[in-house]
Design an enzyme around this catalytic site. Structure first.
Site, PDB file in Angstrom:
ATOM      1  N   LYS A  62       0.839  -1.206   0.000  1.00 19.26           N
ATOM      2  CA  LYS A  62       0.000   0.000   0.000  1.00 19.26           C
ATOM      3  C   LYS A  62       0.867   1.247   0.000  1.00 19.26           C
ATOM      4  CE  LYS A  62      -3.929  -2.093   2.438  1.00 19.26           C
ATOM      5  NZ  LYS A  62      -3.282  -3.207   3.164  1.00 19.26           N
TER       6      LYS A  62
ATOM      7  N   CYS B 127     -17.132  -2.712  12.896  1.00 19.31           N
ATOM      8  CA  CYS B 127     -15.891  -3.484  12.800  1.00 19.31           C
ATOM      9  C   CYS B 127     -15.255  -3.870  14.127  1.00 19.31           C
ATOM     10  CB  CYS B 127     -14.877  -2.793  11.887  1.00 19.31           C
ATOM     11  SG  CYS B 127     -14.117  -1.327  12.538  1.00 19.31           S
TER      12      CYS B 127
END
Lengths: 803, 120
Positions: free
Chosen positions: A89, A173
């Site tokens: 990333k 989450c």
């Protein structure tokens, strides 16, 4: 002279510098300076630190800026989290700023079309919606909010509007991790830290795929093994992943099998007298759910009662419930029975997105406590987060419908008084009734007003609920036909959410603004603005403060403190008020610093002490509690509750759970029974659907789908299924099928030889693709305590589409 | 685009030697001196797509345990685009759907999505 010839010496210089940097990183040295991209005087790249914008790991990068643009990214060699290394990333974290479809001006939907409007007009629209009925206004935020952004929103809603309808996407989450920590230790967030990964002998991943989702953390363990260290890695999951490939053992379970496995480990420890009686007697109590009064703290039970409760969980019984062979369960139990090993458990969505999420979180903490695998470096139960500031902004600032900053609760009068004092509010301003949690908030928004849908407006910041909410056809889609409901979205790119927005506000992102994040290991990380946002994009915190000011100017009482001053009054060094609600003045002072220092007052109550803002400017983050030493320096804490590490543990106590819910400095070892998932496959819907992420795309892909190579690598969502199931259905690899549940259906290509190798009866779909919304299919059942939905278990059928 | 990487290899001198040999035959990489079981490399690629592709190739080499990114200079690259422009428009309902089936050839890298465009 062509460009290549012109640039060749410079490129050779960059390459030489880059190689020197990689060599230094390979050797763990930190003496080399960052490469200077241009050697010409006055034309050099300026470098500054920032945490990575993506996941919750909290890697630090150095950001190279030239001519007002980010031109280079380097792993920060001074950062303990990543030691100069980045995952792939790192290739893209700079490029995410420069998508050509960045939102650059406010837009209001009129007659079905978006029209540009001024910021002043946009602020008036929001103020009008609030004044219409303040109690029906809601804010839906994010673990990608910076700490000051979340704090401003929290103060705006709870302090300004006396309205607790503020909740974040983090509810989706990690809410079950929060309730697991609270139920066990009386206070949220992990006691351990990433250092455990450098010390553990055994790493257990519980429904977790760090090889793809937290690769820098996973590589800390893999790297040790590559150097010859003896580390046992065990993956417990419903599907094979890249993490599984690195593990010596794979315990492939059915949904909710983890509950049975953890109870079987506990039973084994007791039956074989292999638990740690000293640890348990000194530091633990036992708890079980209270069916007559279901609540997070349950009822106390004796050790004998606990033994009787886990007694049915023989390896064979657990094998039946989990699908994991009894000998593998026994292998796991034997590891916990060995006091010489150091065991680290990691988990993330697999245990949290679970209708028994609180229960399984408690059970995993419980087997660590029962066996005494707690409190030594390498011995730790540790949850990870998927967003960069889910811990910092959501769990610590408390941007949840029931919470106040610093671990306080709106229902607690003393806690409300603390907040009213810090915010200089009149006594009684804060509302004692918890607001709507995420699923309820969107349900109320999508319910017609005349049918009791009492949320008329939601302001979304830094998140994409139009893609991530479960059961979208119930919790998001109906908004389209509800003309009196109003959706405001602050974001950087068009998303599935902006499609139904009425007002879109363009936001600054990452190094286009100042920021502070809090990562998964209690580390608070600061950065400064480095480049200008495009067009009229502006900071989210500014947007909140500007709306607050607009209300203040209209005479809205809630935006005044008890002295009649503006709720977000800020001053310069001379004490003069600075009109930070005017964009051109916003960076006249450091608003982040002012908000952070105000917030810092809240952090000591639960011993989550933060250092002054300026200390974080100097550091690559510090893990709280951060306390000042006699010499004036500030010291972080690696391991909580452990004498010698945690400054709040009294001398001679060894381990002290000083926020124990039973007020006796003990943690709670819970029994929770195995229970089946909320929805099981049946004759009509014979497959179980699990959803998740892929390496190439971060969450809903709003950033990564704009990076061409990532999108080319994984351009569309797919349905991963077992080849035998596909053959039985007569479906070829790549063929488009319809995935149907009781809630919705979408069409997807089938992938039978992919990454996840699902077992028969199990299918997997990633959720990054806004053109193929798998959350039209998922289930909105929630954990009773955390209110977190289960995205891992929904019954579906796969229908072949006849050509 | 210039990037530098650290390639972590199983700590076996023969494995390190094999990996170094494989990388040295790749024209886009420049090798640094091995430090323990870590090989520093520099990669020069025309764009980030090629860089990512080369990184995947590194990761796929036998005995390579991990590839970490250390440095990325993309000052001459500007390739971020609207999502629907870069992902393709091959949605099932737009009439242009031509999702390509993945290869069943198990010798291919089956960790890459089979629905990636072939010409990327």
């Amino acid at each position: 002279m062509n460009r290549e010839t012109t640039n060749r010496p410079r490129r050779e210089f960059i390459k030489a510098s880059a190689l020197a940097m990689a060599t230094a990183a390979a050797g763990g040295r930190s003496t080399l300076a960052l490469p200077v991209l241009n050697r010409e005087p006055g034309d050099a790249v300026s470098w500054a630190k920032a945490p990575c914008r993506f996941c919750g790991t909290g890697c630090h990068v150095q950001v190279g800026v030239q001519d007002g643009k980010v031109v280079a990214i380097a792993g920060d060699k001074n950062a303990e989290v990543n030691k100069g290394l980045l995952c792939v990333k790192g290739y893209h974290v700079g490029g995410i700023l420069y998508g050509k479809d960045r939102l650059t001006q406010p837009m209001l939907k009129r007659n079905g079309k978006f029209e540009p409007i001024s910021w002043a007009a946009a602020l008036d629209v929001i103020a009008d919606r609030i004044e219409m009925e303040p109690s029906g206004f809601a804010v839906y935020g994010s673990g990608q909010w910076t700490i000051p952004e979340g704090y401003a929103a929290q103060k705006f809603m709870k302090g300004g509007l006396a309205n607790n309808h503020i909740d974040p996407n983090a509810r989706l989450c990690m809410a079950s991790a929060v309730t697991g920590f609270l139920a066990t230790y009386g206070v949220d967030e992990p006691a351990g830290c990433y250092d455990d990964l450098d010390q553990c002998d055994v790493l257990i991943t519980w429904g977790n795929n760090p090889a793809e989702m937290h690769p820098v953390l996973f590589s800390r363990v893999v790297d040790r093994r590559s150097r010859g260290e003896d580390i046992l890695m065990i993956d417990i999951s419903t599907r094979r992943t890249r993490t599984t490939e690195q593990c010596q053992h794979f315990l492939q379970m059915k949904g909710h099998g983890d509950l049975a496995i953890a109870n079987a480990v506990a039973r084994y420890l007791i039956k074989n007298k292999a638990y740690n009686p000293t640890f348990v007697e000194k530091y633990c109590n036992f708890k079980a759910p209270d069916p007559d009064n279901p609540n997070l703290h349950g009822k106390p039970i004796s050790f004998d009662e606990y033994c009787r409760m886990v007694e049915p969980y023989t390896p064979e019984y657990a094998a039946e419930k989990s699908g994991v062979p009894a000998d593998q369960i026994q292998l796991l139990a034997e590891l916990f029975a060995n006091p010489d090993l150091k065991i680290t458990s990691l988990w993330c969505m697999g245990m949290n997105q679970h209708t028994r999420g609180t229960a399984i979180n408690c059970l995993v903490h419980g087997i660590h406590l029962l066996s005494g695998h707690f409190g030594r470096p390498g011995d730790a139960p540790t949850s990870l987060t998927g967003q960069p500031s889910a811990c910092g902004t959501v769990r610590e600032v408390g941007t949840l419908a029931h919470a106040l900053p610093g671990g306080r609760l709106v229902v607690n009068e003393e806690h409300r008084q603390h907040a009213e004092t810090f915010w200089n509010l009149p006594s009684g301003r804060l509302n004692p009734k918890p607001g709507y949690h995420t699923v309820k908030m969107w349900e109320q928004f999508c319910t017609p007003t005349e049918q009791g849908g009492d949320i008329h407006t939601i302001w979304v910041q830094v998140t994409n609920p139009g893609q991530t909410l479960p059961n979208l056809n119930k919790l998001f889609g109906p908004k389209k036909n509800l003309k009196d409901k109003f959706l405001i979205v602050s974001d950087v790119y068009p998303t599935a959410t902006t499609q139904l927005a009425d007002l879109i506000l363009p936001s600054a992102m990452w190094v286009e603004k100042n920021g502070v994040f809090g990562n998964s290991e209690r580390r608070t990380q600061q950065w400064f603005k480095m480049v200008e946002p495009p067009g009229e994009a502006r900071d989210d915190a500014w947007q909140t403060i500007a709306v607050a000011r607009r209300l203040f100017e209209r005479g809205f009482e809630g935006m005044k403190d008890k002295d009649g001053q503006f709720l977000f009054r800020m001053t310069d060094d001379e004490g003069n008020e600075v009109p930070v609600w005017q964009w051109e003045k916003y960076y006249s002072i450091n608003v982040d610093r002012a908000l952070f220092e105000e917030y810092r007052q809240f952090t000591r109550y639960k011993h989550k002490d933060l250092a002054p803002y300026d200390e974080y400017v100097k550091a690559r983050g510090m893990r709280w509690p951060v306390v000042q030493r006699p010499d004036g320096s500030w010291k972080e804490t690696r391991f909580r509750f452990v004498e010698g590490y945690d400054p709040y543990v009294e001398k001679g106590r060894g381990i002290q759970f000083y926020h124990s819910s039973t007020k006796d400095d003990r943690a709670q070892i819970w029994f929770h029974p195995w229970e089946p998932p909320a929805e099981l496959p049946d004759e009509e819907f014979p497959f179980n659907l699990c959803t998740g992420r892929v390496l190439e795309h971060w969450h809903t892909g709003t950033m990564t789908r704009r990076v061409p190579q990532l999108s080319r690598a994984v351009p569309v969502a797919y349905l991963e299924m077992n080849p035998e199931d596909a053959a039985e259905l007569g479906v070829q690899n790549g063929e488009v099928v319809r995935v149907e549940s009781r809630r919705g259906a979408i069409e997807l290509p089938v992938w039978t030889n992919g990454r996840g190798y699902p077992p028969r009866g199990e299918v997997f779909v990633p959720f990054f693709d806004e053109n193929r919304l798998i959350n039209q299919v998922t289930l909105d059942a929630i954990d009773p305590f955390s209110k977190q939905p289960d995205y891992k278990k929904a019954a579906v059928r796969i229908v072949r589409i006849e050509p | 685009m210039i990037t530098s990487l650290v390639v972590t290899v199983n700590a076996d001198s023969r494995a390190i030697s094999h990996v170094r040999c494989a990388i040295s035959e790749h024209p886009d990489f420049e090798l640094g001196d091995t430090v323990q079981n870590r090989i520093p490399v520099v990669l020069e690629a025309p764009d980030s797509a090629s860089a990512e592709s080369a990184t995947r190739w590194l990761s796929s080499l036998p005995d390579v345990v991990q590839v970490d990114v250390v440095f990325v200079a993309f000052d001459e690259v500007d390739d971020a685009r609207p999502a629907n422009e870069v992902t393709d428009n091959r949605t099932p309902d737009d009439g242009t759907n031509s999702i390509e089936p993945g290869s069943d050839d198990q010798t291919n890298d089956n960790t890459s999505n089979p629905f990636a465009t072939r010409n990327s």
